[in-house]
Design a protein around this motif. Structure first.
Motif, mmCIF file in Angstrom:
data_model
loop_
_atom_site.group_PDB
_atom_site.id
_atom_site.type_symbol
_atom_site.label_atom_id
_atom_site.label_comp_id
_atom_site.label_asym_id
_atom_site.label_seq_id
_atom_site.Cartn_x
_atom_site.Cartn_y
_atom_site.Cartn_z
ATOM 1 N N ALA A 1 47.866 -40.742 38.703
ATOM 2 C CA ALA A 1 48.760 -40.210 37.605
ATOM 3 C C ALA A 1 48.197 -39.652 36.484
ATOM 4 O O ALA A 1 48.353 -38.758 35.979
ATOM 5 N N ILE B 1 55.067 -39.836 36.053
ATOM 6 C CA ILE B 1 54.088 -39.271 37.515
ATOM 7 C C ILE B 1 53.771 -40.609 38.087
ATOM 8 O O ILE B 1 53.727 -40.920 39.273
ATOM 9 N N SER C 1 57.313 -36.330 41.418
ATOM 10 C CA SER C 1 56.386 -37.022 41.941
ATOM 11 C C SER C 1 56.489 -38.061 43.179
ATOM 12 O O SER C 1 55.892 -38.842 43.261
ATOM 13 N N TYR D 1 49.795 -30.855 42.759
ATOM 14 C CA TYR D 1 49.894 -31.794 43.977
ATOM 15 C C TYR D 1 49.494 -30.860 45.209
ATOM 16 O O TYR D 1 48.572 -31.454 46.042
ATOM 17 N N LEU E 1 53.876 -29.470 38.030
ATOM 18 C CA LEU E 1 53.440 -30.299 38.869
ATOM 19 C C LEU E 1 53.194 -30.275 40.418
ATOM 20 O O LEU E 1 52.068 -30.789 41.309
#
Ligand code: NAX
Ligand code: K
Length: 510
Positions: free
Chosen positions: A470, A452, A272, A503, A499
């Protein structure tokens, strides 16, 4: 989109009517048109639709809908309402008369067997009994009617709010419709987000009734996290940056039996965007972690029986100021040394994130939360009860009041109160997360969230927006995974692995 109280919703309606001059019947027509639009998109015109109407404007929506459905070619629309025009709200009476002039059948019977027949004949039941005007416990005829509807195995669509839910607290006022779908107007109502109201609401779909946009923007309420909003809150990375730009984090946690928690938090932070990550763990697990995590540095501190030992505190004090943020708690376990490590962090001037066992330990030293530095806490309801001194029941009944009180006491704190619908708040603002699913109800999923959060906070240095982002990123990742995988089999490590995809979606331009 916001989640608001009944009083705020009423003020919004009044502003539309009195300040903007939009007649209330126009709003009602818009409400019915929005519901009709849902029908046209999802429900065949040959289905038998039973619309049960109560004595107020929620019932008015039902009558207005009946006319529109017939107009659109729905062939079997049946109304039920046992109040006469004289006992209806003014707007309901308007639309009831219109429905009557269209000769849409309307039963007025209060007889159990008549109602039974109407329910049996229906494929879909529209609940227009009570909306935000429910003011007392439901009893008598309405109580029986709701029970009969709940016992029948029919699809139930509630208008605005499932009848029987208190619009603010989510408490059940004697009984409540068990809806499959709630079509709610303009804003979510708090009561349908909070438990147990949330369990009666089914899938909640917000619909616009064409109120002036400024009204919702001005309204007091919790901002619901959605892709568009989170896109604006996510920290941006710059091409002219280096690892120092994105946070130098120290993560304190782990124990012999819970090394996975700190590993997952670390991996999630690394995925992250954190600049650099150093783990501070009991020395008995240093080698184990070194074999799992190549991108982070690892400091082994004194341990005893698999947990941090007292000497770890001195070691932490020596290095703490080298880092610009501290994360503490994941898999740390509960012992005296752990508590003193938490105290050391809270007594420092470093921004920090408290998770897992650190929240339990903080509950014993809450005065330390009065520090004037960013402090992010990620409690679930039980941990919130350690922190706030309120019972789990009290927190579930009114999480917003508990959060407000907590944040008045500790104004530099930011809290993500984790639940099926997580609330993220500081003393100025509250966000609400409605994304996510039960695949997240697993050990380790909180550690991923913490990681995160660490990654995003390292980049933005903004406690509230990084906590809000998050929570949403974590939940959205689970939702995306659920499209292809079964909830049983989605693991916290799968979230970490996915993840990047989340994103990417949140960085896409419209
Ligand atoms: N005001 C507006 O401008 C709009 C309102 N709309 C609809 O109107 C609803 C709110 O309407 P109202 O404020 O009229 O409220 P409701 O339709 O929820 O009901 C209020 C009526 O129910 C009675 N009542 C309350 N609790 C009861 C109980 N336990 N047992 C028996 N009777 C009970 C009240 O005495 C009152 O007659 C919203 O939820 C929404 O569906 C929409 O039409 C959009 C526009
Ligand atoms: K309703």
């Amino acid at each position: 989109m916001k989640a608001v109280t009944v009083e705020t919703m009423r003020k919004m309606d009044e502003t539309a009517i009195h300040t903007y001059g939009i007649p209330s019947t126009v709003l009602m027509e818009h409400a019915a048109m929005a519901v009709c639009g849902y029908f046209l998109a999802h429900i065949e015109k040959s289905k038998h639709v039973l619309i049960v109407c109560g004595p107020g404007n929620n019932g008015g929506d039902g009558f207005a809908l009946a006319r529109l459905l017939v107009q659109e070619g729905y062939t079997h629309v049946q109304l039920h309402c046992c109040v006469d025009y004289g006992h209806m709200s003014l707007d309901e009476a308007v639309f009831a008369k219109v429905a009557n002039s269209y000769q849409i059948p309307c039963s007025h019977s209060e007889e159990r067997k008549d109602i039974e027949q109407l329910i049996q004949d229906a494929d879909i039941i529209v609940d227009a009994l009570f909306g935000t005007g429910l003011s007392r416990t439901i009893s008598g005829f309405y109580d029986r009617l709701i029970l009969q509807i709940n016992l029948a195995d029919k699809m139930v669509i509630s208008i605005d709010i499932a009848s029987g839910i208190h619009g603010n607290s989510g408490q059940i006022m004697g009984c409540a419709i068990q809806a499959d779908i709630t079509l709610t107007f303009e804003s979510y109502k708090l009561g349908q987000i909070l438990y147990p109201g949330s369990a009666y609401s089914g899938k909640i779909i917000p619909l616009s009734i064409q109120m002036p946009k400024a009204i919702e923007q001005m309204a007091e309420g919790l901002l619901v996290l959605e892709d568009d909003l989170v896109k604006t809150l996510l920290p941006q990375r710059s091409s002219h940056s280096h690892k120092g730009t994105y946070g130098k984090a120290l993560m304190i946690g782990g124990s012999k039996e819970m090394h996975g928690a700190v590993t997952m938090a670390a991996k999630a932070a690394l995925r992250s965007g954190i600049g650099t990550l150093t783990l501070f763990v009991p020395d008995c697990i240093t080698l184990l972690l070194a074999s799992k995590l190549e991108e982070s540095m690892i400091i082994g501190a004194a341990s005893e029986d698999g947990f941090f030992a007292h000497d770890a505190i001195t070691a932490l004090k020596r290095i703490l100021s080298q880092y610009d943020m501290i994360i503490i708690g994941n898999g740390m376990g509960r012992n005296e040394a752990g508590k003193e490590l938490v105290r050391t962090v809270l007594e420092s001037d470093r921004p920090c994130i408290l998770d897992g066992d650190a929240l339990y330990e903080t509950g014993k030293i809450t005065a330390a939360l009065q520090r004037p530095y960013p402090t992010i806490l990620t409690p679930h309801v039980k941990e919130m009860s350690y922190l706030s001194g309120h019972s789990i029941k009290d927190i579930q009944q009114d999480p917003i009041a508990v959060l407000k009180e907590f944040l008045r006491k500790y104004p530099f704190s930011t809290v993500a109160l984790k639940d099926a619908h997580t609330i993220i708040a500081n003393s100025q603002q509250m966000y609400l997360n409605l994304a996510g699913n039960h695949a997240l109800a697993k050990g380790g999923s909180g550690d991923v969230l913490c990681g995160i959060l660490a990654g995003l906070f390292g980049q933005s240095k903004d406690a509230l927006t990084s906590a809000a982002c998050a929570v949403y990123v974590h939940a959205l990742t689970a939702d995306l995974l659920l499209q292809d995988e079964d909830a049983n089999s989605i693991l916290p490590n799968d979230l970490i692995a996915s993840l990047s995809e989340t994103y990417q979606i949140l960085r896409e331009e419209e």
